[in-house]
Design an enzyme around this catalytic site. Structure first.
Site, PDB file in Angstrom:
ATOM      1  N   SER A 108       0.819  -1.218   0.000  1.00 18.33           N
ATOM      2  CA  SER A 108       0.000   0.000   0.000  1.00 18.33           C
ATOM      3  C   SER A 108       0.852   1.268   0.000  1.00 18.33           C
ATOM      4  O   SER A 108       1.600   1.514  -0.927  1.00 18.33           O
ATOM      5  CB  SER A 108      -0.960  -0.040   1.200  1.00 18.33           C
ATOM      6  N   ASP A 245      -2.621   6.157  -3.441  1.00 19.56           N
ATOM      7  CA  ASP A 245      -1.438   5.598  -2.809  1.00 19.56           C
ATOM      8  C   ASP A 245      -0.944   4.435  -3.669  1.00 19.56           C
ATOM      9  O   ASP A 245      -1.440   4.223  -4.777  1.00 19.56           O
ATOM     10  CB  ASP A 245      -1.744   5.160  -1.377  1.00 19.56           C
ATOM     11  N   ASP A 249      -5.972   1.992  -3.153  1.00 20.75           N
ATOM     12  CA  ASP A 249      -7.220   1.827  -2.405  1.00 20.75           C
ATOM     13  C   ASP A 249      -7.590   3.105  -1.661  1.00 20.75           C
ATOM     14  O   ASP A 249      -8.579   3.139  -0.943  1.00 20.75           O
ATOM     15  CB  ASP A 249      -7.155   0.623  -1.452  1.00 20.75           C
TER      16      ASP A 249
END
Length: 451
Positions: A108, A245, A249
């Site tokens: 992430s 990012d 998400d």
């Protein structure tokens, strides 16, 4: 320490997160998720189970996805390799092709040396804690080891990105014609899909942060570094900037003047729009305890209830699923639109935010004015016994602060899930009051809870 954290397994690639661990985890996943009525029916019909595997562009994703695919195929699972795609795209594809489960290789918003493994169940939904525990336990148990024609195949998922982009476009209530959007893709997983989706939706698009080289993901760009996006929006005279990012998400935005629009403001805009269009289930928004007080005030003024959960998009999702709610998310930009996604989707969120600008013919600043952001001060008090956060002296100090703030502010103390610290958060009508209260509470916490 448990292997699974709040969002899958995450760590330094080739540190704790090795190829051997990824392979064993995949084998254990096949054991646990290969059970159940549907899976057994498929196997009884002579069909192998199917899994979707995708990754973000960080360089370690190559060997980790290869290890995951090897673990699954060696367990008799057919693998569709979707390549580099956002996390929400992987979740969508699992549901779209009725796969048995899927795996996303991503850390992430973390820096490039880190990586992670996220596992989704049938339908593209995140795993409950108890299933993650079963998978962890299965890592030391017997594995599925078919031979001959019963081993799994690994094939390329050739139209994965096209399916995802078409899904995004089909979700929109209107086109984005006439709007100029700057996209910051964080040199991440959305570098291909996000610009394609926005252009196909009718927007004029300028792109930054869309040249991933395996080691530049999140490096000075994306939703954790909005300075470049703000400057580019102003420089090119765009209407709006959208930041993702690394695994896309999340979505944060900047208006035409370069001012940041956070997740709370995005949720406020979307909630009011969805209520007007009859799309907000039970006229309710789901948010975490960290969402700004201004969000609660704005929603109350528009007749929208706000349900609060613990911090973490998984808890927002759990509450949304249990109550059938259609919108929820976090201040950080994880926004979940359950009519179209089973998890936070930064590209979907950005498209719908810009669609609301096109529908109303309003600037983003005008739309964001629906909510007044209350000053928020957060202090991390370290080296304290977080298990004693309900200490009487601390509780008395919190009560005194709350009585002083009245309806114009709020106080929140949270024990960290991973460190010996307590987070002190205070919101107030002005920053000076918030800072003063937060510092007083932090001092009380330090004095009474020190290790």
């Amino acid at each position: 320490m448990a292997l699974f954290g709040t969002d899958g397994v995450r760590g330094l690639a080739n540190g704790p997160l090795t190829a051997e661990l990824a392979l064993t985890l995949a084998q254990a996943t096949a054991v646990v998720l290969g059970q159940g009525r549907i899976a057994e029916a498929r196997k009884a019909a002579g069909k192998r189970l199917t899994a979707v595997v995708a990754r973000d562009p960080r360089i370690s994703g190559h060997f980790l996805s290869a290890a995951v695919e090897a673990g699954l195929a060696s367990s008799g699972v057919d693998v569709l390799d979707a390549g580099t795609l956002p996390t929400p795209a992987a979740a969508f594809l699992i549901s779209d092709i009725d796969a048995d489960f899927g795996v996303m290789i991503s850390a992430s918003h973390n820096p490039a040396p880190d990586n992670g493994i996220k596992i989704f169940a049938r339908g593209g939904v995140k795993l409950p804690d108890e299933v993650e525990q079963r998978i962890e336990q299965a890592m030391t148990g017997p594995k599925l080891q078919p031979t001959g024609a019963d081993v799994g195949r690994v094939r390329r998922f050739a139209d994965a990105e096209d399916r995802y982009v078409m899904h995004l476009l089909a979700s929109l209530p209107n086109r984005l014609n006439g709007l100029h959007v700057v996209l910051d893709c964080a040199h991440g997983a959305a570098s291909g899909a996000s610009p394609e989706a926005f252009r196909n939706a009718g927007a004029k698009v300028t792109v930054i942060g869309a040249d991933p080289d395996g080691i530049n993901i999140n490096d000075g760009v994306g939703s954790t570094h909005l300075e470049k996006l703000s400057a580019e929006v102003v420089r090119v005279g765009a209407d709006v900037g959208i930041a993702h990012d690394g695994d896309a998400d999340r979505c944060l935005a900047v208006d035409a003047e370069g001012n940041v629009i956070d997740g709370d403001q995005i949720m406020a805009i979307l909630a009011v729009s969805m209520k007007e269009r009859g799309r907000l289930a039970d006229d309710t928004l789901v948010a975490t305890v960290m969402s700004n007080l201004g969000l609660h005030v704005a929603m109350r003024e528009h007749g929208i209830a706000v349900r609060q959960t613990a911090v973490g998009d998984r808890y927002v999702l759990e509450d949304m699923n249990s109550g059938g709610y259609s919108l929820g998310g976090e201040q950080s930009g994880h926004v979940i639109m359950s009519d179209f996604a089973t998890t936070g989707d930064g590209v979907l969120t950005g498209l719908h935010l810009v669609a609301e600008m096109a529908r109303t013919r309003k600037t983003l600043a005008e739309l964001a004015s629906v909510m007044t952001v209350y000053p928020q001060v957060l202090i991390n008090v370290t080296d304290v016994d977080k298990t004693r956060v309900a200490d009487a002296a601390v509780a008395a100090a919190v009560l005194a602060c709350e009585e002083m703030l009245g309806d114009t502010g709020r106080v929140l103390l949270r024990a960290s899930g991973t460190e010996s610290l307590v987070r002190v958060m205070v919101e107030a009508a002005d920053r000076e009051t918030a800072q003063s209260c937060a510092e007083r509470l932090a001092a009380v916490v330090k004095e009474n809870l020190s290790l």
